[in-house]
Design a protein around this motif. Structure first.
Motif, mmCIF file in Angstrom:
data_model
loop_
_atom_site.group_PDB
_atom_site.id
_atom_site.type_symbol
_atom_site.label_atom_id
_atom_site.label_comp_id
_atom_site.label_asym_id
_atom_site.label_seq_id
_atom_site.Cartn_x
_atom_site.Cartn_y
_atom_site.Cartn_z
ATOM 1 N N UNK A 115 0.690 -1.323 0.026
ATOM 2 C CA UNK A 115 0.049 0.239 0.050
ATOM 3 C C UNK A 115 0.919 1.587 -0.004
ATOM 4 N N UNK A 116 2.013 0.948 0.573
ATOM 5 C CA UNK A 116 2.759 2.530 0.995
ATOM 6 C C UNK A 116 3.871 1.993 0.496
ATOM 7 N N UNK A 117 4.797 1.356 -0.275
ATOM 8 C CA UNK A 117 5.668 0.553 -0.869
ATOM 9 C C UNK A 117 5.359 0.481 -1.302
ATOM 10 N N UNK A 118 6.505 0.344 -3.009
ATOM 11 C CA UNK A 118 6.582 -0.542 -4.692
ATOM 12 C C UNK A 118 6.513 -1.730 -4.288
ATOM 13 N N UNK A 119 5.633 -3.230 -5.045
ATOM 14 C CA UNK A 119 6.210 -4.809 -4.341
ATOM 15 C C UNK A 119 7.391 -4.491 -5.031
ATOM 16 N N UNK A 120 7.612 -4.033 -5.749
ATOM 17 C CA UNK A 120 9.482 -4.043 -6.614
ATOM 18 C C UNK A 120 10.366 -3.705 -5.832
ATOM 19 N N UNK A 121 10.477 -3.243 -5.040
ATOM 20 C CA UNK A 121 11.214 -3.122 -3.929
ATOM 21 C C UNK A 121 10.878 -3.504 -2.605
ATOM 22 N N UNK A 122 10.403 -4.352 -2.070
ATOM 23 C CA UNK A 122 9.642 -4.990 -0.868
ATOM 24 C C UNK A 122 10.214 -6.276 -1.967
#
Length: 221
Positions: A115-122
C-alpha cells in the motif's frame, strides 16, 4: 496513557485498551486514515491537552511515531509541542518469544503490504535478505484481497534457503486468541496466514528443539 486527556488511535487498538482509558476523550478512525488521526492528535496537543497516540506493538516500528514527527516538522511545531515516544513490544519479538528464540542472530523485518511501498522494492529486499541468509520476519503477509505476496515471498526464500528451513507462524501474538504453528518453508502455506499473522523464516542454522525454534548465536556450550 493514564495521565493523558485525549486518546487517539485506530479503532481496533482502542478497543483493546478500553479497561484503562475509562472516561477519557477518544478519537478513533478506521484503517488507512493514519494522517487524519495524527493531525487530530496534534490539534489537540496544540490546544494544550495531553494526548496519547496509540499504536500496536512499538510506535516506532510501522507505527505512528514517524508520522507524528513528520507532521510536526512540516507545520513548524516540532519545537513547540513536546513529544515522548514510549517503546513497546513489536510483533517480531512477541512472536519470537512464543516460538522460542528464532531471532538470536541477525534478522530482517519486511512488510509485504504494498500500500505504501512498491512491490518491486519489497521484492528486492526479500531477495537481498534471503541471499544474505538473514532470519526474515514477515509483517502484513496476507489479507482477503492480497494473498499472492506471501506465495511470492516463499518462492524467493526457496531460491536461497532449503525447503526444510524452520518457519514459525504466530497469529494475534500475546492476545487472547493467539495461534502458534511451527513448520518449514515447504509446508508454510498450509497454515492460516492473514494480516494479524507474523511469519518468521529461519536461516541456515535455525533448528527445532522440542516445541521451540532456535537460531544459535554461536556461544560455546
Amino acid at each position: 496513557m493514564q495521565s493523558a486527556d485525549v486518546i487517539v488511535g485506530y479503532k481496533t487498538y482502542i478497543d483493546l485498551i478500553q479497561d484503562i482509558i475509562q472516561e477519557k476523550q477518544v478519537i478513533s478512525t478506521a484503517m488507512t486514515r493514519e494522517k487524519e488521526r495524527c493531525e487530530a492528535a496534534i490539534e489537540q496537543a496544540a490546544a494544550g491537552y495531553r494526548v496519547a497516540v496509540v499504536s500496536s506493538g512499538d510506535p516506532g516500528v510501522y507505527g505512528m511515531a514517524g508520522l507524528i514527527l513528520e507532521l510536526l516538522e512540516s507545520t513548524g511545531q516540532l519545537k513547540t509541542i513536546p513529544v515522548q515516544i514510549i517503546p513497546g513490544i513489536t510483533s517480531a519479538t512477541a512472536s519470537a518469544a512464543r516460538l522460542g528464540a528464532p531471532l538470536m542472530h541477525d534478522f530482517a523485518v519486511i512488510s509485504l503490504s504494498d500500500l505504501l511501498t512498491p512491490w518491486e522494492t519489497i521484492e528486492k529486499r526479500l531477495e537481498a535478505a534471503a541471499m544474505a541468509d538473514f532470519v526474515i520476519v514477515l509483517y502484513n503477509p496476507a489479507s482477503k484481497k492480497r494473498d499472492w505476496q506471501i506465495k511470492k515471498a516463499r518462492e524467493i526464500c526457496l531460491q536461497h534457503k532449503t525447503p526444510t528451513t524452520p518457519v514459525g507462524i504466530v497469529k494475534n501474538a500475546a492476545r487472547e486468541d493467539e495461534e502458534i504453528y511451527i513448520t518449514d518453508l515447504s509446508g508454510m502455506l498450509d497454515y492460516p496466514i492473514d494480516m494479524l499473522t507474523t511469519v518468521i523464516v529461519g536461516n541456515c542454522s535455525t533448528r527445532r528443539i522440542g516445541e521451540f525454534i532456535i537460531t544459535p548465536r554461536g556461544y560455546a556450550l
